[in-house]
Scaffold this active site. Structure first.
Site, PDB file in Angstrom:
ATOM      1  N   ASP A   1      45.998  45.429  37.886  1.00 31.25           N
ATOM      2  CA  ASP A   1      45.481  45.836  39.196  1.00 31.25           C
ATOM      3  C   ASP A   1      46.087  47.164  39.610  1.00 31.25           C
ATOM      4  O   ASP A   1      47.311  47.341  39.596  1.00 31.25           O
ATOM      5  CB  ASP A   1      45.824  44.780  40.257  1.00 31.25           C
ATOM      6  CG  ASP A   1      44.954  43.548  40.156  1.00 31.25           C
ATOM      7  OD1 ASP A   1      43.990  43.557  39.371  1.00 31.25           O
ATOM      8  OD2 ASP A   1      45.252  42.568  40.867  1.00 31.25           O
TER       9      ASP A   1
ATOM     10  N   GLY B   1      41.991  34.488  37.150  1.00 35.31           N
ATOM     11  CA  GLY B   1      42.661  33.476  36.349  1.00 35.31           C
ATOM     12  C   GLY B   1      44.169  33.556  36.474  1.00 35.31           C
ATOM     13  O   GLY B   1      44.846  32.543  36.723  1.00 35.31           O
ATOM     14  N   ALA B   2      44.714  34.770  36.321  1.00 36.66           N
ATOM     15  CA  ALA B   2      46.160  34.948  36.425  1.00 36.66           C
ATOM     16  C   ALA B   2      46.650  34.609  37.826  1.00 36.66           C
ATOM     17  O   ALA B   2      47.675  33.931  37.998  1.00 36.66           O
ATOM     18  CB  ALA B   2      46.539  36.375  36.054  1.00 36.66           C
ATOM     19  N   ASN B   3      45.937  35.084  38.847  1.00 42.08           N
ATOM     20  CA  ASN B   3      46.357  34.806  40.218  1.00 42.08           C
ATOM     21  C   ASN B   3      46.400  33.308  40.511  1.00 42.08           C
ATOM     22  O   ASN B   3      47.362  32.790  41.089  1.00 42.08           O
ATOM     23  CB  ASN B   3      45.397  35.472  41.211  1.00 42.08           C
ATOM     24  CG  ASN B   3      45.493  36.976  41.213  1.00 42.08           C
ATOM     25  OD1 ASN B   3      46.443  37.558  40.723  1.00 42.08           O
ATOM     26  ND2 ASN B   3      44.469  37.620  41.767  1.00 42.08           N
TER      27      ASN B   3
ATOM     28  N   GLU C   1      35.409  35.313  35.913  1.00 45.97           N
ATOM     29  CA  GLU C   1      35.816  36.624  35.406  1.00 45.97           C
ATOM     30  C   GLU C   1      36.105  36.610  33.911  1.00 45.97           C
ATOM     31  O   GLU C   1      36.672  37.571  33.396  1.00 45.97           O
ATOM     32  CB  GLU C   1      37.054  37.135  36.167  1.00 45.97           C
ATOM     33  CG  GLU C   1      36.705  37.712  37.523  1.00 45.97           C
ATOM     34  CD  GLU C   1      37.904  38.335  38.222  1.00 45.97           C
ATOM     35  OE1 GLU C   1      37.685  38.965  39.260  1.00 45.97           O
ATOM     36  OE2 GLU C   1      39.049  38.192  37.738  1.00 45.97           O
TER      37      GLU C   1
ATOM     38  N   THR D   1      35.569  27.905  51.842  1.00 50.81           N
ATOM     39  CA  THR D   1      36.583  28.621  52.611  1.00 50.81           C
ATOM     40  C   THR D   1      35.879  29.537  53.606  1.00 50.81           C
ATOM     41  O   THR D   1      34.866  30.161  53.296  1.00 50.81           O
ATOM     42  CB  THR D   1      37.511  29.431  51.694  1.00 50.81           C
ATOM     43  OG1 THR D   1      36.744  30.391  50.944  1.00 50.81           O
ATOM     44  CG2 THR D   1      38.229  28.508  50.722  1.00 50.81           C
TER      45      THR D   1
ATOM     46  N   GLY E   1      42.280  34.223  48.529  1.00 51.93           N
ATOM     47  CA  GLY E   1      41.429  33.136  48.067  1.00 51.93           C
ATOM     48  C   GLY E   1      41.930  32.506  46.788  1.00 51.93           C
ATOM     49  O   GLY E   1      41.879  31.282  46.612  1.00 51.93           O
ATOM     50  N   ASP E   2      42.442  33.344  45.869  1.00 51.94           N
ATOM     51  CA  ASP E   2      42.995  32.825  44.620  1.00 51.94           C
ATOM     52  C   ASP E   2      44.245  31.997  44.886  1.00 51.94           C
ATOM     53  O   ASP E   2      44.484  30.973  44.225  1.00 51.94           O
ATOM     54  CB  ASP E   2      43.336  33.974  43.677  1.00 51.94           C
ATOM     55  CG  ASP E   2      42.117  34.779  43.261  1.00 51.94           C
ATOM     56  OD1 ASP E   2      40.990  34.258  43.373  1.00 51.94           O
ATOM     57  OD2 ASP E   2      42.286  35.933  42.837  1.00 51.94           O
TER      58      ASP E   2
ATOM     59  N   GLY F   1      50.017  43.097  47.549  1.00 49.18           N
ATOM     60  CA  GLY F   1      50.121  42.796  46.127  1.00 49.18           C
ATOM     61  C   GLY F   1      49.194  41.674  45.722  1.00 49.18           C
ATOM     62  O   GLY F   1      48.442  41.129  46.530  1.00 49.18           O
TER      63      GLY F   1
END
Length: 304
Positions: free
Chosen positions: A19, A47-49, A143, A212, A245-246, A281
């Site tokens: 990012d 996915g990572a988040n 994603e 949400t 959201g993640d 971040g």
């Protein structure tokens, strides 16, 4: 808290991005050129988040994904943050990345290049789900590739499947609906899905749907709650909505994997999302369960 069962593993099929945040006074209008006041970088991707959020909520998390030849550092950092990355493949080409334009009021606009996220093969899926146990959860978003295949393999292994329908297309959501036990999407996405299907959230063929609604909280729809059960949002001063959201989704799945009722897991998720928007971040800024508990109250432990 009462637990229905022992905490399980969360298997997350998802993206890994570099990012790049460009900090600007406001979101640029079409044709407008703005000078960024500063540039920061970090690890992101839905996915990572979501994997990091679930890990920081105390869940055991295994991430299934791909990075490019330039992405070993991302895999190492995720491991340092408590995510099992044994099934993150290294492929030829660039790691996925996102250009994030972040305004002073916390709003953002994002451009994503899929990179390695679009090159994931079926091999890591087979290896991962061969290790999974019945009763575990699998979390999938849009994603990366192989969403439907991943859901089918997860179900065949006895896992419950959660689907975060973002980045949203109605076609993808309709394809995934018969394959998942839980769908998570925002209010605008739900409106688009309802327009495409002619059905409301409780009639999408999914056992549970969570919508949400930002500052209005989140609503859980199910067969026994067709009108929805609302969990309120918390009032905070937002500085950056990226990854909120993640964070909500990761905490929600961590709570479900720990055996919490959906409404209780959503309450924790709402607290974590609220704390997240007070920070700048992405994955690096996601709060831990202890930080959420100190800020908003609670045990600081989803796992019992």
């Amino acid at each position: 808290m009462d637990r229905k069962r022992t905490a399980m593993t969360l298997w997350c099929l998802g993206s890994i991005n570099l990012d790049r945040f460009y900090h600007v006074p406001h979101i640029p209008a079409p044709g407008e050129t703005l000078a960024a006041r500063r540039l920061t970088t970090g690890i992101g991707g839905k996915g990572a988040n979501m994997a990091v959020a679930a890990a920081r909520a105390g869940a055991r998390v295994v991430l299934i994904g791909a990075v490019g030849s330039d992405g070993a550092w991302a895999r190492d950092r995720l491991s340092e943050w408590g995510v099992d990355t044994r099934y993150v493949a290294s492929v030829e080409g660039p790691t996925g990345h996102a250009v994030i334009v972040l305004a002073e009021d916390g709003e953002n606009t994002i451009v994503i290049h899929a990179g390695a996220n679009a090159m994931l093969s079926e091999a890591p899926l087979g290896a991962a789900f061969a290790e999974a146990a019945a009763g575990d959860w699998c979390l999938i978003q849009n994603e990366t590739t192989l969403q439907s295949e991943g859901a089918r393999r997860a179900r065949a292994a006895g896992l419950s499947v959660a689907y975060a329908a973002a980045p949203f297309t109605a076609e993808a959501a309709m394809t995934m609906a018969p394959l998942c036990d839980l769908m998570i999407l925002n209010r605008v996405e739900m409106e688009q899905l309802a327009a495409a299907t002619g059905r409301g959230p409780a009639a999408q063929g999914v056992a549970r749907v969570v919508v949400t609604e930002g500052a209005d909280g989140a609503v859980l729809y199910a067969a026994d709650a067709p009108q929805g059960v609302r969990v309120a949002a918390l009032e905070v001063e937002a500085v950056d909505t990226t990854g909120a959201g993640d964070t909500f989704t990761g905490y929600l799945l961590a709570g479900l994997a720990a055996g919490l009722a959906a409404s209780e897991a959503m309450t924790w998720a709402a607290k974590a999302g609220a704390l997240m928007v007070t920070r700048h971040g992405t994955a690096d800024a996601i709060p831990t369960i202890d930080e959420v508990a100190r800020k908003f109250g609670g045990e600081g432990n989803l796992g019992g």
